[in-house]
Design a protein around this motif. Structure first.
Motif, PDB file in Angstrom:
ATOM      1  N   VAL A 148      75.306  58.894 -47.938  1.00 32.98           N
ATOM      2  CA  VAL A 148      74.623  59.923 -47.146  1.00 32.98           C
ATOM      3  C   VAL A 148      75.664  60.602 -46.255  1.00 32.98           C
ATOM      4  N   LYS A 149      75.732  61.943 -46.356  1.00 35.79           N
ATOM      5  CA  LYS A 149      76.725  62.675 -45.569  1.00 35.79           C
ATOM      6  C   LYS A 149      76.351  62.635 -44.091  1.00 35.79           C
ATOM      7  N   LEU A 150      77.365  62.404 -43.245  1.00 30.63           N
ATOM      8  CA  LEU A 150      77.164  62.365 -41.805  1.00 30.63           C
ATOM      9  C   LEU A 150      77.531  63.705 -41.182  1.00 30.63           C
ATOM     10  N   ASP A 151      76.832  64.039 -40.134  1.00 31.28           N
ATOM     11  CA  ASP A 151      77.115  65.236 -39.352  1.00 31.28           C
ATOM     12  C   ASP A 151      77.486  64.789 -37.944  1.00 31.28           C
ATOM     13  N   LEU A 152      78.763  64.911 -37.595  1.00 29.95           N
ATOM     14  CA  LEU A 152      79.228  64.397 -36.313  1.00 29.95           C
ATOM     15  C   LEU A 152      78.701  65.202 -35.130  1.00 29.95           C
ATOM     16  N   GLU A 153      78.012  66.306 -35.411  1.00 29.12           N
ATOM     17  CA  GLU A 153      77.357  67.029 -34.330  1.00 29.12           C
ATOM     18  C   GLU A 153      76.088  66.299 -33.877  1.00 29.12           C
ATOM     19  N   LYS A 154      75.592  65.405 -34.710  1.00 26.81           N
ATOM     20  CA  LYS A 154      74.413  64.625 -34.363  1.00 26.81           C
ATOM     21  C   LYS A 154      74.861  63.338 -33.662  1.00 26.81           C
ATOM     22  N   PRO A 155      74.341  63.058 -32.480  1.00 31.68           N
ATOM     23  CA  PRO A 155      74.789  61.875 -31.725  1.00 31.68           C
ATOM     24  C   PRO A 155      74.651  60.570 -32.492  1.00 31.68           C
ATOM     25  N   GLU A 156      73.534  60.399 -33.244  1.00 30.49           N
ATOM     26  CA  GLU A 156      73.341  59.137 -33.956  1.00 30.49           C
ATOM     27  C   GLU A 156      74.357  58.961 -35.087  1.00 30.49           C
ATOM     28  N   ASP A 157      74.713  60.070 -35.760  1.00 27.40           N
ATOM     29  CA  ASP A 157      75.722  59.998 -36.822  1.00 27.40           C
ATOM     30  C   ASP A 157      77.101  59.703 -36.239  1.00 27.40           C
ATOM     31  N   LYS A 158      77.415  60.336 -35.129  1.00 23.88           N
ATOM     32  CA  LYS A 158      78.718  60.116 -34.490  1.00 23.88           C
ATOM     33  C   LYS A 158      78.832  58.682 -33.991  1.00 23.88           C
ATOM     34  N   THR A 159      77.746  58.153 -33.423  1.00 17.42           N
ATOM     35  CA  THR A 159      77.764  56.764 -32.945  1.00 17.42           C
ATOM     36  C   THR A 159      77.990  55.795 -34.092  1.00 17.42           C
ATOM     37  N   PHE A 160      77.289  56.032 -35.214  1.00 15.16           N
ATOM     38  CA  PHE A 160      77.465  55.169 -36.390  1.00 15.16           C
ATOM     39  C   PHE A 160      78.911  55.229 -36.880  1.00 15.16           C
ATOM     40  N   PHE A 161      79.443  56.429 -37.021  1.00 20.59           N
ATOM     41  CA  PHE A 161      80.792  56.630 -37.524  1.00 20.59           C
ATOM     42  C   PHE A 161      81.822  55.901 -36.656  1.00 20.59           C
ATOM     43  N   PHE A 180      87.357  68.096 -45.725  1.00 20.79           N
ATOM     44  CA  PHE A 180      86.964  66.699 -45.859  1.00 20.79           C
ATOM     45  C   PHE A 180      85.525  66.531 -45.382  1.00 20.79           C
ATOM     46  N   SER A 181      84.919  65.438 -45.788  1.00 20.08           N
ATOM     47  CA  SER A 181      83.568  65.116 -45.340  1.00 20.08           C
ATOM     48  C   SER A 181      83.492  63.633 -45.005  1.00 20.08           C
ATOM     49  N   ILE A 182      82.465  63.272 -44.236  1.00 17.51           N
ATOM     50  CA  ILE A 182      82.287  61.898 -43.771  1.00 17.51           C
ATOM     51  C   ILE A 182      80.947  61.387 -44.288  1.00 17.51           C
ATOM     52  N   TRP A 183      80.940  60.145 -44.765  1.00 11.97           N
ATOM     53  CA  TRP A 183      79.747  59.610 -45.431  1.00 11.97           C
ATOM     54  C   TRP A 183      79.384  58.231 -44.898  1.00 11.97           C
ATOM     55  N   LYS A 184      78.096  57.984 -44.841  1.00  6.23           N
ATOM     56  CA  LYS A 184      77.562  56.652 -44.560  1.00  6.23           C
ATOM     57  C   LYS A 184      77.320  55.968 -45.895  1.00  6.23           C
TER      58      LYS A 184
END
Length: 422
Positions: free
Chosen positions: A387-400, A308-312
Motif C-alpha cells: 500500500v503506497k504511503l503518503d507522507l503528507e498524512k500524519p498516520e502514514d508518516k508516523t508508520f514510516f 521514488f515512492s514509499i510503501w507499507k
C-alpha cells in the motif's frame, strides 16, 4: 437457547472444535454475522471486548468474554458436565488435556511450519522441512498405536480430545498427511472418519479433502543468464588465407558478431531522479534514525517523491506465523529473493509481537510509482500486500518513521526483530 456469540470463520479449525463441542453438549452458539477477518477484529469496538484482536472469541449472554480456541472449547464443554466431554474423573480430564496438547504442539504447529516453508512464508530450509515431517510422522504413529485397541482417545465415549484431534487431522490430511503416510496410520484415519461423520458434526466439519501427495517445495525458476562474450585473444600474426574446400558449406565465423545485450529493466527508462538511493543507504547506516542530524532529517531534505515512492508492506498470512525467529528468517529470505532489484530498493521490515501471536510489517522505498516491477523479482512477492504511503498524512508518516527506527507497534504488538534491505 444460545449461550452467547462466537466470532470465527467457516474455515478456522479451532472455531470448528468449539462449534462441535457445543453441538455435542446440546448447547447453541450464535455465530457473529458478516464478520470480516483482519478487518473487523482490528476495529475499536472489537478490541474493546478482546484487546488482543484474536479469533475465535466468545462473549456469553451474561457478558463473560474469552479468546483462544482450546480455552473456549473447554469452557463450552464445562457448561454441560453430563456430556462427558471433559471425562468423568480427574484422571480422564488429564488424559483429555494430554492428547489435545500433543496434537496441537506436534501436529498442528508442524503443519503451520511446513506450509510456511512451502508457501514462502519462511525462507525454505530442507532440514526444517524434513525434521517437521519426521516429527509429524512420529506423532501420528503414537496416536495410531493408542487407537489400535480403542474407538476413542479417553474412555468409551467422545471427549473434547476426539473433537480437537479430528479437527487437526482433517486439516493435515489436506496438506501433509498423504496417501502413503495414511496407509501407515489406518486407526487414525478410521478415528477421523468416525468423528467427522457423527450426525451432530457433519455440517460443522464438512467433507474431508485427502491429498494424494504431500505438498512439496518448488524452487523458483532460475533466470537464464546470457553468456559473457569470450575475451578477445591476443592478435596473432597474419597468415595466408587458405582456399576454401569445395565441401565446406559453413562460412567462417564473423568475430565482430556479439551476443545480444541483456534485457533492460523498465525502471532504467524512468526519468532521472535527484534522490540518490545509495547515498540514502549510507546515511541510514551511519546516522541515528531520529534526531536533528539523523537519517530521517537527511531523507526529508533529499527525497524526490516524483522519482521514488514509499510503501507499507504487510505479510498476508500472519495467522501461520509461529516463532519470532522463524518469522525474522522469513523476512531475510524475502529480501534475498529481491536481490535483482537492489539498485532500485531500500527496505525496513520487522516482526511485531511474540511467539504464535505476531505479524510482519514494514516499509519499502523504491524507484518509480509502481511497486510491482521492483518486487516481482521475488517469487513470493504475492504473499505480501503493498500500500503506497503518503507522507503528507500524519498516520502514514508516523508508520514510516517507526518502521525505519524499529520502534513500530501495531495493535499492541511491539517490534521484536527486524531486517533491512540495503
Amino acid at each position: 437457547m444460545s449461550i452467547g456469540t462466537l466470532w470465527t470463520t467457516p474455515y478456522q479449525g479451532k472455531g470448528k472444535t468449539i462449534r462441535a463441542a457445543a453441538a455435542y453438549a446440546g448447547l447453541e452458539l450464535t455465530i457473529a454475522e458478516n464478520y470480516v477477518h483482519l478487518t473487523d477484529n482490528k476495529k475499536p469496538e472489537f478490541l474493546a471486548k478482546f484487546p488482543h484482536g484474536k479469533i475465535p472469541a466468545l462473549e456469553t449472554k451474561d457478558g463473560f468474554k474469552l479468546f483462544e480456541g482450546t480455552a473456549i472449547a473447554r469452557y463450552v464443554s464445562s457448561l454441560a458436565p453430563n456430556s462427558g466431554l471433559q471425562g468423568h474423573t480427574k484422571e480422564e480430564a488429564a488424559l483429555v488435556d494430554q492428547w489435545i496438547h500433543l496434537a496441537e504442539s506436534e501436529l498442528d504447529s508442524l503443519t503451520d511450519i511446513i506450509l510456511s516453508l512451502i508457501r514462502g512464508g519462511l525462507g525454505y530450509s530442507k532440514t526444517v522441512h524434513t525434521s517437521s515431517v519426521e516429527r509429524q510422522t512420529r506423532t501420528l504413529k503414537t496416536l495410531n498405536a493408542h487407537l489400535a485397541t480403542r474407538t476413542f482417545f479417553v474412555g468409551e465415549r467422545i471427549t473434547l480430545a476426539d473433537i480437537v484431534v479430528a479437527s487437526i487431522i482433517q486439516r493435515a490430511v489436506s496438506f501433509t498427511v498423504d496417501a502413503p503416510l495414511r496407509a501407515q496410520v489406518p486407526h487414525v484415519i478410521r478415528h477421523l472418519e468416525t468423528i467427522v461423520n457423527q450426525p451432530k458434526f457433519v455440517d460443522i466439519f464438512g467433507p474431508t479433502e485427502y491429498v494424494e501427495k504431500a505438498v512439496q517445495y518448488t524452487p523458483p525458476a532460475k533466470e537464464k543468464k546470457e553468456k559473457d562474450p569470450k575475451p578477445a585473444a591476443p592478435p596473432a600474426p597474419k597468415a595466408e588465407k587458405k582456399p576454401k574446400k569445395e565441401d565446406d558449406d559453413e562460412e567462417d565465423e564473423d568475430p565482430s558478431i556479439k551476443e545480444p545485450p541483456k534485457a533492460r529493466s523498465p525502471l532504467e527508462d524512468l526519468p532521472k531522479s535527484t534522490f540518490n538511493l545509495e547515498d540514502w543507504k549510507r546515511a541510514y547506516s551511519n546516522k541515528d534514525t531520529r534526531g536533528a542530524d539523523g537519517a530521517l532529517e537527511w531523507f526529508y531534505q533529499n527525497f524526490d517523491k516524483e522519482g521514488f515512492s514509499i510503501w507499507k508492506v504487510d505479510f498476508k498470512y500472519n495467522e501461520e506465523l509461529t516463532q519470532t525467529f522463524m518469522s525474522s528468517n522469513q523476512i531475510g529470505g524475502f529480501f534475498n529473493r529481491l536481490e535483482a532489484s537492489r539498485k532500485y530498493l531500500f527496505g525496513s521490515m520487522g516482526v511485531l509481537g511474540t511467539a504464535n501471536n505476531s505479524l510482519i510489517s514494514g516499509t519499502l522505498i523504491l524507484r518509480g510509482q509502481d511497486a510491482t516491477p521492483v518486487v516481482d523479482v521475488a517469487p513470493d512477492w504475492e504473499s505480501y500486500s503493498f500500500v503506497k504511503l503518503d507522507l503528507e498524512k500524519p498516520e502514514d508518516k508516523t508508520f514510516f518513521e517507526a518502521a525505519l527506527a524499529w520502534d513500530l507497534e501495531i495493535d499492541g504488538k511491539k517490534w521484536a526483530d527486524g531486517k533491512n534491505f540495503k
